[in-house]
Every structure is written in C-alpha cells, then in structure tokens.
Design a protein around this motif. Structure first.
Motif, mmCIF file in Angstrom:
data_model
loop_
_atom_site.group_PDB
_atom_site.id
_atom_site.type_symbol
_atom_site.label_atom_id
_atom_site.label_comp_id
_atom_site.label_asym_id
_atom_site.label_seq_id
_atom_site.Cartn_x
_atom_site.Cartn_y
_atom_site.Cartn_z
ATOM 1 N N ALA A 167 0.822 -1.205 0.000
ATOM 2 C CA ALA A 167 0.000 0.000 0.000
ATOM 3 C C ALA A 167 0.859 1.258 0.000
ATOM 4 O O ALA A 167 0.407 2.316 -0.457
ATOM 5 N N ILE A 168 2.080 1.156 0.477
ATOM 6 C CA ILE A 168 2.978 2.318 0.479
ATOM 7 C C ILE A 168 3.251 2.772 -0.951
ATOM 8 O O ILE A 168 3.296 3.978 -1.237
ATOM 9 N N ASP A 169 3.399 1.824 -1.873
ATOM 10 C CA ASP A 169 3.598 2.173 -3.281
ATOM 11 C C ASP A 169 2.354 2.823 -3.871
ATOM 12 O O ASP A 169 2.442 3.773 -4.644
ATOM 13 N N ILE A 170 1.185 2.301 -3.503
ATOM 14 C CA ILE A 170 -0.071 2.887 -3.982
ATOM 15 C C ILE A 170 -0.170 4.342 -3.528
ATOM 16 O O ILE A 170 -0.484 5.244 -4.314
ATOM 17 N N THR A 171 0.118 4.593 -2.249
ATOM 18 C CA THR A 171 0.052 5.953 -1.718
ATOM 19 C C THR A 171 1.027 6.875 -2.438
ATOM 20 O O THR A 171 0.687 8.011 -2.798
ATOM 21 N N ARG A 172 2.237 6.392 -2.659
ATOM 22 C CA ARG A 172 3.252 7.203 -3.335
ATOM 23 C C ARG A 172 2.784 7.645 -4.718
ATOM 24 O O ARG A 172 2.899 8.823 -5.086
ATOM 25 N N VAL A 173 2.209 6.709 -5.481
ATOM 26 C CA VAL A 173 1.782 7.034 -6.840
ATOM 27 C C VAL A 173 0.513 7.886 -6.829
ATOM 28 O O VAL A 173 0.381 8.822 -7.628
ATOM 29 N N THR A 184 -0.711 6.363 4.061
ATOM 30 C CA THR A 184 -0.843 4.915 4.242
ATOM 31 C C THR A 184 -1.131 4.612 5.700
ATOM 32 O O THR A 184 -0.487 5.149 6.600
ATOM 33 N N THR A 185 -2.113 3.756 5.931
ATOM 34 C CA THR A 185 -2.411 3.264 7.279
ATOM 35 C C THR A 185 -2.254 1.750 7.263
ATOM 36 O O THR A 185 -2.869 1.074 6.434
ATOM 37 N N GLU A 186 -1.441 1.233 8.143
ATOM 38 C CA GLU A 186 -1.217 -0.204 8.217
ATOM 39 C C GLU A 186 -2.043 -0.819 9.342
ATOM 40 O O GLU A 186 -2.226 -0.208 10.403
ATOM 41 N N ALA A 196 -12.261 10.445 3.464
ATOM 42 C CA ALA A 196 -11.789 10.384 2.087
ATOM 43 C C ALA A 196 -12.942 10.518 1.097
ATOM 44 O O ALA A 196 -12.879 11.306 0.145
ATOM 45 N N VAL A 197 -13.993 9.753 1.302
ATOM 46 C CA VAL A 197 -15.129 9.787 0.377
ATOM 47 C C VAL A 197 -15.821 11.151 0.423
ATOM 48 O O VAL A 197 -16.225 11.687 -0.618
ATOM 49 N N ASP A 198 -15.928 11.739 1.606
ATOM 50 C CA ASP A 198 -16.507 13.088 1.700
ATOM 51 C C ASP A 198 -15.689 14.096 0.897
ATOM 52 O O ASP A 198 -16.229 15.083 0.388
ATOM 53 N N ALA A 199 -14.385 13.849 0.791
ATOM 54 C CA ALA A 199 -13.500 14.736 0.026
ATOM 55 C C ALA A 199 -13.442 14.355 -1.451
ATOM 56 O O ALA A 199 -12.687 14.962 -2.215
ATOM 57 N N GLY A 200 -14.217 13.340 -1.852
ATOM 58 C CA GLY A 200 -14.214 12.913 -3.245
ATOM 59 C C GLY A 200 -13.041 12.048 -3.619
ATOM 60 O O GLY A 200 -12.672 11.961 -4.790
ATOM 61 N N GLU A 201 -12.436 11.373 -2.629
ATOM 62 C CA GLU A 201 -11.228 10.574 -2.843
ATOM 63 C C GLU A 201 -11.448 9.139 -2.376
ATOM 64 O O GLU A 201 -11.490 8.879 -1.184
ATOM 65 N N PRO A 202 -11.581 8.189 -3.297
ATOM 66 C CA PRO A 202 -11.734 6.793 -2.892
ATOM 67 C C PRO A 202 -10.536 6.286 -2.093
ATOM 68 O O PRO A 202 -9.444 6.852 -2.149
ATOM 69 N N VAL A 203 -10.754 5.207 -1.369
ATOM 70 C CA VAL A 203 -9.713 4.546 -0.586
ATOM 71 C C VAL A 203 -9.269 3.292 -1.335
ATOM 72 O O VAL A 203 -10.103 2.542 -1.837
ATOM 73 N N VAL A 204 -7.960 3.076 -1.432
ATOM 74 C CA VAL A 204 -7.433 1.862 -2.051
ATOM 75 C C VAL A 204 -6.919 0.950 -0.933
ATOM 76 O O VAL A 204 -6.072 1.359 -0.135
ATOM 77 N N ALA A 205 -7.450 -0.277 -0.878
ATOM 78 C CA ALA A 205 -7.111 -1.207 0.199
ATOM 79 C C ALA A 205 -6.385 -2.424 -0.343
ATOM 80 O O ALA A 205 -6.718 -2.942 -1.412
ATOM 81 N N ASN A 206 -5.395 -2.889 0.420
ATOM 82 C CA ASN A 206 -4.659 -4.113 0.119
ATOM 83 C C ASN A 206 -5.207 -5.196 1.042
ATOM 84 O O ASN A 206 -5.098 -5.092 2.266
ATOM 85 N N VAL A 207 -5.828 -6.235 0.476
ATOM 86 C CA VAL A 207 -6.509 -7.243 1.289
ATOM 87 C C VAL A 207 -5.848 -8.609 1.108
ATOM 88 O O VAL A 207 -5.129 -8.858 0.148
ATOM 89 N N LEU A 208 -6.154 -9.488 2.060
ATOM 90 C CA LEU A 208 -5.562 -10.829 2.067
ATOM 91 C C LEU A 208 -6.574 -11.814 2.622
ATOM 92 O O LEU A 208 -7.176 -11.570 3.672
ATOM 93 N N SER A 227 -3.003 -7.261 8.485
ATOM 94 C CA SER A 227 -1.623 -7.646 8.134
ATOM 95 C C SER A 227 -1.131 -6.876 6.934
ATOM 96 O O SER A 227 0.035 -7.027 6.544
ATOM 97 N N ARG A 228 -1.968 -5.997 6.366
ATOM 98 C CA ARG A 228 -1.580 -5.174 5.236
ATOM 99 C C ARG A 228 -1.953 -3.707 5.509
ATOM 100 O O ARG A 228 -1.835 -3.259 6.628
ATOM 101 N N GLY A 229 -2.395 -2.981 4.525
ATOM 102 C CA GLY A 229 -2.673 -1.570 4.755
ATOM 103 C C GLY A 229 -3.575 -0.995 3.694
ATOM 104 O O GLY A 229 -4.016 -1.674 2.764
ATOM 105 N N TYR A 230 -3.865 0.307 3.840
ATOM 106 C CA TYR A 230 -4.716 0.995 2.873
ATOM 107 C C TYR A 230 -4.254 2.432 2.682
ATOM 108 O O TYR A 230 -3.559 3.001 3.541
ATOM 109 N N SER A 231 -4.635 3.005 1.545
ATOM 110 C CA SER A 231 -4.288 4.371 1.193
ATOM 111 C C SER A 231 -5.538 5.222 1.235
ATOM 112 O O SER A 231 -6.525 4.911 0.573
ATOM 113 N N SER A 232 -5.513 6.303 2.018
ATOM 114 C CA SER A 232 -6.695 7.168 2.149
ATOM 115 C C SER A 232 -6.271 8.622 2.313
ATOM 116 O O SER A 232 -5.107 8.901 2.594
#
Length: 211
Positions: A98-104, A115-117, A138-150, A206-211
């Motif tokens: 998720a750190i890479d997702i946040t960076r991009v 990134t929140t782990e 995030a959604v209130d600001a018009g920004e979706p959240v990208v989640a890394n799931v397992l 065990s992973r994280g998300y970008s918000s």
C-alpha cells in the motif's frame, strides 16, 4: 518464501478459486467525462459516494494499477493502467504494498493520501473505527480509498470473496461508514458490492490501505 513471489503464486490460485474474470472494459459508474472530476453525491444522511470510472484489471497481477486508476478517475485523472504499473513497479509478481499505492496516488493528487497499516492478524476495535473514519473523510473529500486485502471476506449479501493478495477500491459508505461499497477490479461481472467495515478491516489485516 519471498512475499512478492508468494503473492504472485497465490493470486493466480485465488482468481481461479473464485472464478473471477480478469479482463473487461472500462465502465462508467457515476462518471463524468475524462478530465473532469465527477461530483460526489449525498443520497441521504450518513451516506456518501464518489463519482468514478470502473475499469477491470486486464490480467491477474494488475489489481494495484486498476484500483489506483479507479481512485484517480474520481479526481478526473485519465491515466492508463500501464502507466500506473510502471510507476508502481508492478510486475507479474504484483504490486509490493500500500505504500507504493500511496506514493503514486500522491504523484497525481499531491499530499492527499497517506498509508495506514493494520499490522495485526485481526483488526482491533480502534483500527476498525480508524478505517471507518478514514473512509468517511476520504469519500466526503471525493477521494476513494485503495485497500490491500488478504484472504477471504463475506459481503453484505453473504457472498464470499477470496484473494490471497489483492487491491480494491472503496467508493461509497452508508450507515455513517459502518457499511462500505467496494469497486473490485477483479470482478467485472459484479463490479461493486457492500461490506461491513469491520469485515473489510479484518480483510486488510496484516496489510494496509491508502486514504
């Protein structure tokens, strides 16, 4: 076993187990023309969604680029999955974290994402509440959240979704964020489904998300 290699091997198995198609066209979902940020919409108190353009991943390892593209489409950014894959360092082994997702995401929407782990195997009550708060903000600001799931999670309709390593995008909430809507790039037949936020938090565990 190397984590990235394990993700690649398991991702193929996971997609085969679920029968999820991995190729499909871009589909507008509450979308505005490319280059124009779609307006977020409030349906009723405690519910909010973002406008975005859905696009399925074209292969088993592009879930990171596809989820990132879905998120950026809400900003009116029309970026190809191939361009995002190059920036993310995506290979047949997948996208690292998720750190890479946040960076991009922050390359295209500077400073908006963090990134929140969830480092534990099961999300704590505090981590569930943090995810709920982050999705709402995030959604209130018009920004979706990208989640890394397992692993596996069951949606609000009782359907199980199983991925041994996957990225997906959260595009809407209701019930003050206790229930969230997921845009899943690996499932173009369904595209979206609702899920309890606690179930999502444990899916991210065990992973994280970008918000």
């Amino acid at each position: 076993m190397n984590l990235i290699l394990r993700r690649s091997m398991l991702s193929v198995a996971g997609l085969l187990m679920t029968g999820a198609a991995v190729a499909g066209p871009a589909v507008a979902a509450h979308a505005a023309p490319a280059g124009t940020a779609p307006a977020a919409k409030n349906d009723r108190p405690g519910q909010h969604r973002v406008g975005y353009e859905y696009q399925a991943q074209p292969n088993y390892y592009y879930c990171g680029p596809a989820s990132t593209r879905i998120a950026l489409s809400a900003e009116g950014k029309d970026v190809s999955q191939d361009e995002l894959a190059a920036k993310l360092g995506t290979t047949e082994n997948g996208t690292d974290s998720a750190i890479d997702i946040t960076r991009v995401l922050n390359e295209y929407a500077p400073g908006r994402y963090k990134t929140t782990e969830i480092s534990s195997d099961v999300a704590s009550n505090e981590q569930v509440e943090q995810l709920r708060s982050d999705v709402r903000a995030a959604v209130d600001a018009g920004e979706p959240v990208v989640a890394n799931v397992l692993g596996s999670a069951v949606d609000a309709d009782g359907v199980e979704h199983s991925y041994p390593g996957h990225y997906l995008t959260v595009v809407e909430y209701k019930d003050d964020g206790h229930t969230v809507k997921i845009a899943d790039p690996a499932d173009p037949a369904a595209q979206e489904y609702w899920m309890d936020v606690k179930a999502l938090a444990n899916w991210i565990a065990s992973r994280g998300y970008s918000s």
